[in-house]
Design a protein around this motif. Structure first.
Motif, short mmCIF file in Angstrom:
data_model
loop_
_atom_site.label_atom_id
_atom_site.label_comp_id
_atom_site.label_asym_id
_atom_site.label_seq_id
_atom_site.Cartn_x
_atom_site.Cartn_y
_atom_site.Cartn_z
N ARG A 8 0.79 -1.07 0.15
CA ARG A 8 -0.03 -0.02 -0.02
C ARG A 8 0.75 1.37 0.00
N ASP A 9 1.90 1.23 0.77
CA ASP A 9 2.83 2.47 0.66
C ASP A 9 3.72 2.22 -0.38
N MET A 10 4.23 1.09 -0.75
CA MET A 10 5.01 1.02 -1.90
C MET A 10 4.82 0.09 -2.91
N PRO A 11 3.91 0.66 -3.87
CA PRO A 11 3.76 -0.53 -4.88
C PRO A 11 4.70 -1.29 -5.52
N PHE A 12 4.44 -2.33 -6.06
CA PHE A 12 5.59 -3.28 -6.61
C PHE A 12 6.57 -2.72 -7.52
N PRO A 13 6.10 -1.85 -8.60
CA PRO A 13 6.93 -1.17 -9.63
C PRO A 13 7.77 -0.39 -8.77
N ASP A 14 7.35 0.46 -7.68
CA ASP A 14 8.16 1.44 -7.07
C ASP A 14 9.21 0.57 -6.11
N VAL A 16 10.62 -2.39 -6.92
CA VAL A 16 11.54 -2.98 -7.93
C VAL A 16 12.51 -1.90 -8.18
N ALA A 17 11.84 -0.61 -8.63
CA ALA A 17 12.67 0.47 -8.70
C ALA A 17 13.98 0.85 -7.78
N MET A 18 13.18 0.65 -6.31
CA MET A 18 14.18 1.04 -5.44
C MET A 18 15.37 -0.17 -5.30
N LEU A 19 14.67 -1.46 -5.57
CA LEU A 19 15.89 -2.52 -5.30
C LEU A 19 16.99 -2.31 -6.41
N GLY A 20 16.49 -1.69 -7.80
CA GLY A 20 17.61 -1.59 -8.60
C GLY A 20 18.17 -2.95 -9.09
N LEU A 69 1.64 -9.45 -9.26
CA LEU A 69 2.18 -8.44 -8.24
C LEU A 69 2.24 -7.24 -8.75
N LEU A 70 2.31 -7.05 -9.88
CA LEU A 70 2.12 -5.71 -10.74
C LEU A 70 0.90 -5.09 -10.35
N ARG A 71 -0.16 -5.86 -10.30
CA ARG A 71 -1.54 -5.06 -9.85
C ARG A 71 -1.79 -4.98 -8.61
N LEU A 72 -1.04 -5.75 -7.69
CA LEU A 72 -1.53 -5.86 -6.29
C LEU A 72 -1.26 -4.45 -5.39
#
Length: 218
Positions: A8-14, A16-20, A69-72
């Motif tokens: 809820r606070d960090m959607p899956f796309p965000d 993934v971007a953070m993990l790099g 996961l992308l949609r959740l």
């Protein structure tokens, strides 16, 4: 150091971007309507394997899980950095690039809802040879044995453990490519071909009789 959070606070796309390009295992759990969560092994930002519970997913199922996961928008996650344990076969998918293509597929499924086949319509594999791109090729390879005898989207979703709308979308694309046809259309085509074959045989037989008669009169 492990990273915790909520989708809820960090959607899956965000996320993934953070993990790099980090390496480790990303676990996503507490998903709505699911008993088991997913674990995604990353090596330098590339997907090594995907598990649902303790079950290692095949490539097509792994793609489907990542699309889910992308949609959740609900669920918790934990990322444990480090070299992930090896799977039976490393997928080697760059996760960020993969998510870009998956976003397109998700959008297409939504925009083509009115064109997707009825879940109960049975399809038959056709003999046409055409080039298919991923992930449509992987779906075709797994679904082809079931489609040889005719199968609906409901049948395939249950047997292949894939979301129903995703299967309907793949069948829609395969039909456009000429790789599948509805069973009724397939049967009608086959009957027409049988009728044409019978007509040709009868015509050949009549011609043969006519030729034999003329030869006998001489």
């Amino acid at each position: 150091m492990a990273i915790f959070g909520n989708l809820r606070d960090m959607p899956f796309p965000d996320l993934v971007a953070m993990l790099g390009r980090r390496s480790g295992v990303l676990e996503v759990f507490g998903l709505p309507g699911k008993r088991q969560g997913y674990a995604v092994a990353l090596d330098g930002g590339k997907v090594v394997w995907v598990r649902e519970g303790n079950r290692l997913l095949e490539p097509l199922e792994a793609r489907s899980a990542l699309q889910e996961l992308l949609r959740l928008q609900e669920g918790a996650f934990e990322f444990t950095p480090g070299i992930p344990p090896a799977g039976e076969a490393a997928l080697g998918w760059p996760l960020e690039r993969l998510l870009l293509t998956m976003t397109t597929v998700v959008d297409e499924i939504q925009s083509h809802q009115s064109f997707l086949p009825d879940p109960k319509t049975r399809f038959q594999a056709a003999a046409l040879e055409v080039w298919l791109e991923e992930p449509l090729w992987s779906f075709w390879e797994r679904a082809k044995p079931l489609l040889q005898g005719g199968a609906s989207a409901e049948d395939l979703a249950a047997r292949l453990r894939l979301p129903l709308d995703e299967v309907r979308y793949y069948l829609y694309k395969l039909r456009l490519a000429g790789k599948v046809v509805p069973v009724r259309a397939y049967e009608e085509t086959r009957k027409n071909e049988e009728k044409r074959g019978l007509f040709r045989r009868l015509l050949a037989a009549l011609r043969g009789r006519g030729g034999g008669g003329r030869g006998g009169g001489r």
